[in-house]
Design a protein around this motif. Sequence first.
Motif, PDB file in Angstrom:
ATOM      1  N   ALA A  92      -8.401  -8.136   2.556  1.00  0.00           N
ATOM      2  CA  ALA A  92      -9.376  -7.010   3.051  1.00  0.00           C
ATOM      3  C   ALA A  92      -8.858  -5.905   2.500  1.00  0.00           C
ATOM      4  CB  ALA A  92      -9.215  -6.534   4.667  1.00  0.00           C
ATOM      5  N   LEU A  93      -8.537  -5.398   1.891  1.00  0.00           N
ATOM      6  CA  LEU A  93      -8.051  -3.956   1.121  1.00  0.00           C
ATOM      7  C   LEU A  93      -9.018  -3.991   0.285  1.00  0.00           C
ATOM      8  CD1 LEU A  93      -6.956  -1.274   1.407  1.00  0.00           C
ATOM      9  CD2 LEU A  93      -5.105  -1.901  -0.074  1.00  0.00           C
ATOM     10  N   THR A  94      -8.377  -4.795  -0.466  1.00  0.00           N
ATOM     11  CA  THR A  94      -9.291  -4.737  -2.099  1.00  0.00           C
ATOM     12  C   THR A  94     -10.419  -5.967  -2.857  1.00  0.00           C
ATOM     13  OG1 THR A  94      -7.046  -7.007  -2.375  1.00  0.00           O
ATOM     14  CG2 THR A  94      -6.410  -3.976  -2.615  1.00  0.00           C
ATOM     15  N   LEU A 147      -6.260   3.665  -1.507  1.00  0.00           N
ATOM     16  CA  LEU A 147      -7.055   3.955  -2.669  1.00  0.00           C
ATOM     17  C   LEU A 147      -6.278   3.130  -3.545  1.00  0.00           C
ATOM     18  CD1 LEU A 147      -8.116   6.866  -1.700  1.00  0.00           C
ATOM     19  CD2 LEU A 147      -9.721   4.706  -1.968  1.00  0.00           C
ATOM     20  N   LEU A 148      -5.314   3.633  -3.849  1.00  0.00           N
ATOM     21  CA  LEU A 148      -4.543   3.614  -5.427  1.00  0.00           C
ATOM     22  C   LEU A 148      -4.463   1.845  -5.989  1.00  0.00           C
ATOM     23  CD1 LEU A 148      -3.017   4.274  -8.267  1.00  0.00           C
ATOM     24  CD2 LEU A 148      -0.468   4.370  -6.583  1.00  0.00           C
ATOM     25  N   LEU A 149      -3.924   1.490  -4.644  1.00  0.00           N
ATOM     26  CA  LEU A 149      -3.828  -0.525  -4.687  1.00  0.00           C
ATOM     27  C   LEU A 149      -5.766  -0.905  -5.237  1.00  0.00           C
ATOM     28  CD1 LEU A 149      -1.669  -1.397  -1.806  1.00  0.00           C
ATOM     29  CD2 LEU A 149      -1.112  -1.472  -3.971  1.00  0.00           C
ATOM     30  N   GLN A 150      -6.564  -0.290  -4.623  1.00  0.00           N
ATOM     31  CA  GLN A 150      -7.915  -1.142  -4.974  1.00  0.00           C
ATOM     32  C   GLN A 150      -8.164  -0.570  -6.325  1.00  0.00           C
ATOM     33  OE1 GLN A 150     -10.440   1.757  -2.025  1.00  0.00           O
ATOM     34  NE2 GLN A 150      -9.756   0.011  -0.452  1.00  0.00           N
ATOM     35  N   TYR A 175      -3.584   7.719 -12.523  1.00  0.00           N
ATOM     36  CA  TYR A 175      -5.054   7.153 -11.781  1.00  0.00           C
ATOM     37  C   TYR A 175      -5.060   8.950 -11.054  1.00  0.00           C
ATOM     38  CZ  TYR A 175      -3.332   2.036 -12.126  1.00  0.00           C
ATOM     39  OH  TYR A 175      -3.311   1.361 -12.074  1.00  0.00           O
ATOM     40  N   PHE A 176      -6.306   9.186 -11.075  1.00  0.00           N
ATOM     41  CA  PHE A 176      -7.027  10.384 -10.697  1.00  0.00           C
ATOM     42  C   PHE A 176      -7.496  10.058  -9.338  1.00  0.00           C
ATOM     43  CE2 PHE A 176      -6.659  10.645 -15.022  1.00  0.00           C
ATOM     44  CZ  PHE A 176      -5.815  11.852 -14.981  1.00  0.00           C
ATOM     45  N   ILE A 177      -7.313   9.940  -8.163  1.00  0.00           N
ATOM     46  CA  ILE A 177      -7.687   9.747  -6.618  1.00  0.00           C
ATOM     47  C   ILE A 177      -7.271  11.046  -5.802  1.00  0.00           C
ATOM     48  CG2 ILE A 177      -7.333   8.639  -4.582  1.00  0.00           C
ATOM     49  CD1 ILE A 177      -5.723   6.469  -6.927  1.00  0.00           C
ATOM     50  N   GLU A 178      -8.425  10.746  -5.568  1.00  0.00           N
ATOM     51  CA  GLU A 178      -8.369  12.640  -4.503  1.00  0.00           C
ATOM     52  C   GLU A 178      -7.526  13.227  -4.812  1.00  0.00           C
ATOM     53  OE1 GLU A 178      -8.063  11.516  -0.528  1.00  0.00           O
ATOM     54  OE2 GLU A 178      -9.500  10.655  -0.072  1.00  0.00           O
TER      55      GLU A 178
END
Length: 352
Positions: free
Chosen positions: A189-191, A241-244, A296-299
Amino acid sequence: MYIDTIHDAIIGGEDELRQQLLEYQAILDNASLGIIFTRDRRFRHCNPRFSEMYGWPGNELIGQSTSIVYPSEQAFAALSSIAGPILGSGQRLDTELQMKRRDGSLFWCRMLGRAIDPSDHRKGTIFIVEDITERKNAEQALLRAHEELERRVQERTAELAMANARLHAEIQERKLAEQQIRYLAQHDALTGLPNRRLMEDRLEQAIEMARRHQGRVAVLFIDLDRFKPINDKHGHRVGDLLLQATAARLRKLLRAVDTVSRFGGDEFILVLPEMQSATAAVEAAQRVQGALAQPYFIEDHALSVTPSIGISLFPEHGQDASLLIGCADTAMYHAKKAGRANVQLFDPAMKT
């Protein structure tokens, strides 16, 4: 002495004949179908089941006209007109008709009959009768229900035209819902990646294909190093978000025949069919390692994770999906022990 021998033979023959008669009588007495013997359209013998079905004691039937078990003289004459030619030709009579009990009530029967000697009707006829009232009632009930249904269908034709349009829309909606349910049952469901069940199914298919063509399949078990501290520090949203983002990078590395799956938590599995060698599998794992190790650049957060990767190969390390996944998992833990951020090819010695 010769006379004594003849006498003994006669006595023995009588005993044998008596035994046969007893056996035949036992068969008649215990048969679940009614059985009668008639001659000149009169009862000569009937078994207990026939008496039970018709409500007549057997001894009261003997000698009476067979017409007494028919609803009317006309019904008796109608059957006689059909049965006569059939029995006279040596064929078996097989018909269904209503018959009458002693109390006057009617019931449905299936009647089978055959003449003892078709060339001489005076020798009589054997009839076998089965009570089929329940079946007939069920058939009639079904017919009535069908007629009622036809009537209602005709009355509601106009309504059904509108209902059909609504039903079509509902079916389309249901199909979409079923497709969504199937997708959710097979994907994380997440990815959005294939889940464990779908991955294992594809792995088994890849193994079967490789088995047919003497090929190889590589399984890469990936675990993100130090993911938990990032999740704890920045919260589950950032962790998700990192997993996605990790899943998106893995997708870009795949060939059409490959499968990437989220195995659980921060673990991923890659199924790579058509591997030429262990060296090719290691090279593929190293490309995965390089891609996932990029920042990774997340938020507004610059995050770095590295993967520990374990590799297993079919057929060298296992013959089924479960064993190959287990071997790749073992190799991944050895990558962790070796300092993380590295690739390990499974070796049987790792289990010792």
